[in-house]
Structure formats: C-alpha cells, structure tokens
Scaffold this active site. Structure first.
Site, PDB file in Angstrom:
ATOM      1  CG  ASP A 146      -2.259   0.836   1.301  1.00 11.58           C
ATOM      2  OD1 ASP A 146      -2.257   1.379  -0.002  1.00 11.58           O
ATOM      3  OD2 ASP A 146      -2.524   0.679   1.978  1.00 11.58           O
ATOM      4  CG  HIS A 215      -7.986  -0.068  -5.257  1.00  8.18           C
ATOM      5  ND1 HIS A 215      -9.195   1.412  -4.838  1.00  8.18           N
ATOM      6  CD2 HIS A 215      -6.875   0.245  -4.986  1.00  8.18           C
ATOM      7  CE1 HIS A 215      -8.540   1.654  -3.635  1.00  8.18           C
ATOM      8  NE2 HIS A 215      -8.018   1.305  -3.974  1.00  8.18           N
TER       9      HIS A 215
END
Length: 321
Positions: A146, A215
């Site tokens: 991330d 995403h």
C-alpha cells in the site's frame, strides 16, 4: 513562520494512533489551548527518543471551525460528503478534531495520545480511536503493498500543501479519513490472480497491471494535459484477531479535497462502464470525515483567540449531500 506546515510530509512510520473527537459545548477554550500547545507537547514526549520519530498532525472539522476560530474559513472546508452507490455506501460520521500520531514505536504514540486526552478529557468525546501498525513489507491486510504511488519531495509538497490559491491558509492541507473493515475469509477464498485483477497490481512483485476498472485504475486521476493528480496516503492496517476484526485506516492528505473526493466517487459510484470498485465487495467503509490541517503557526496562535459563542447545532458533523 505562520505558513510553516505541520509534519504532514513526515516519512511513513511503523506505528500510528488515530484519534477522532467531537468537541463538547463549552469545551472550546480547552481545545484551543491544547492545539496551541500541541507542538511543545510532542517535543516533550519525544525528546528522549529521537530515533522514535514521533510526530502529530491535528485537523479541524467543518462545524468545529467556526466554534474554535474567529476569522475566515479555509476556502474548501466542508463536511464529508456521503456517497450512496447502487451497492456500496461511504458514510459521513461525526468528527470535530483529528490527531494523527506517528512514530517508529507504538508506546510513543500511546504516550502522546494519553497526554492529549488527559488535557482534553471532559471537553471532548471520542468518536473513533484506531491503533495502526506496519504489516510485513508495507502491505495491507489484503496482502498487497500500500502507498506505492505516494508522491515524494517537491512533488509531495505541491500535491499536499495549499499555496497562493488560499493565501490566508498557505501551508495548510485537507485530510479525509475512512475506516474500512475487511471480510478476509471471503477475500482469501479468491484465487490470487482474481485478487490481482481487482487491485490492479501483482501481489508478490507489486508491479502494476493494465486492468481497466481495477482499484488502481479508478484511483488514477489526470488533468486534461495528462498530469496525474496525486494525494499523500498514510494508510495503516489495524485489527484484532480475537474479534475477527481486520481493517485499513485510510488517510489521504491533499492540497484540495476535490482530488480525494473524485477518487471516492469513482470507487463508490463507478466510472464509465465500471459500476464500483470491486474491492468494496470485501471492504466496508464504516466512517468518513473531512478535516482542515492548519499550518503550525496558525495552531500556535489559537490560544489567543477570543471566546466565541457555542454553535447552537452542537459539534457532530453528519455530512451533507
């Protein structure tokens, strides 16, 4: 210098504490005094542990602003805008203050958070409290790295810090936070290849895939000239294995909330042929709040603010549509 930023651009750390609070009627003077003392409080707690890299960023919500500050408002400060898509919902939840505490040691985050709450207790209520941690090699609990596309250096400053477009608040920033809870059992039943198509990255190597509607794709915004619009994320995993609670605390800093809000619209309302971000089939947003992060010098001056009348509507910011 009044336009000196708070430590929004501090390097990512391995531990964090997020405190979202609402201000009780009559609690405004105590809050102003704490905000004015915040930098000194952080120095006191972190002084003996320089390797701990303790820092804290404070933000003020839309409704609380007029109760705490006598003067103009940041140009784009407003309540978090709730989003209701065909399948998924981004709620707007109460929040007058946020304290984003970071360090390389969780005990330092805990210590500073305790000092803040000791000063504020009786004047605020806790809307949310999350302890975040770094997981493996900077991965979220879904197993993917991330923060890969975070801007750095001058690019980060340009993306995050207000400039001449709102000169009274130069050096400030906007921050949106959301708490997401993951259904890891359902997620882990998916083949890795399907997870990668949803995220838009390889799980092991972290290399980006050309996957429309993923995403990554939905969160990639560009200006008409092709320049990518960036935000600075400092997302942190959190959880409790005993309660089967697994989540990601999303926190995105930006020079304008428009960028983050557009990303969220793509996720929850879709974009073109994509009806929604498929990660939402496994990750549920349970909070959502927008704050303005004033420059450090602005906070220092808050103790000198004259007493302001308490807002008749109270402190809870339920958002607007």
């Amino acid at each position: 210098m009044r336009d000196l930023p708070q430590p929004v651009l501090s390097p990512l750390t391995t531990a964090s504490l997020f405190l979202v609070l609402t201000v009780d009627p009559g609690g405004e003077p105590v809050v102003r005094e704490l905000l004015a003392d915040l930098a000194g409080l952080q120095r006191s707690v972190g002084f003996g542990y320089p390797d701990g890299r303790l820092s804290v960023v404070a933000g003020i919500g839309s409704t609380a602003w007029d109760r705490l500050v006598d003067g103009p408002r940041p140009a784009q400060l407003h309540p978090f805008r709730e989003l209701r898509g065909a399948r998924h919902h981004a709620p707007a939840t109460p929040g007058d203050l946020i304290f984003h505490i970071r360090a390389t040691r969780q005990d330092l985050c805990f210590s500073l958070g305790s000092e803040i709450m000791t000063r504020l207790r009786g004047s605020v209520a806790v809307a949310d409290e999350v302890t975040g941690f770094s997981y493996l090699d900077q991965r979220d609990l879904l197993g993917f790295v991330d923060g890969t596309e975070n801007p750095v250096g001058q690019e980060a400053a340009d993306a995050v810090l207000i400039g001449i477009e709102d000169p009274a608040f130069a050096g400030g920033s906007y921050v949106i936070v959301q708490k997401y809870l993951h259904d890891l059992d359902a997620w882990n039943r998916l083949p890795v290849e399907q997870q990668e198509q949803i995220i838009g990255r390889r799980k092991l190597s972290n290399t980006e895939l050309n996957t429309p509607g993923s995403h990554v794709d939905l969160n990639t915004l560009t200006d008409p000239d092709g320049t990518e619009r960036k935000i600075l994320r400092d997302n942190m995993p959190f959880g409790s294995p005993g309660r089967s609670e697994f989540g990601t605390y999303f926190i995105g800093y930006a020079r304008t909330p428009d960028v983050t809000e557009e990303m969220l619209r793509h996720m929850f309302l879709g974009d073109g042929p994509t009806s929604h971000d498929r990660i939402l089939d496994f990750s549920t947003a349970v909070t959502g709040t927008l704050f303005f992060v004033p420059p450090a010098g602005f906070l220092d001056d808050l103790a000198n603010e004259e007493e302001l009348p308490t807002a008749a509507q109270g402190s809870a910011d339920a958002g607007d549509l």
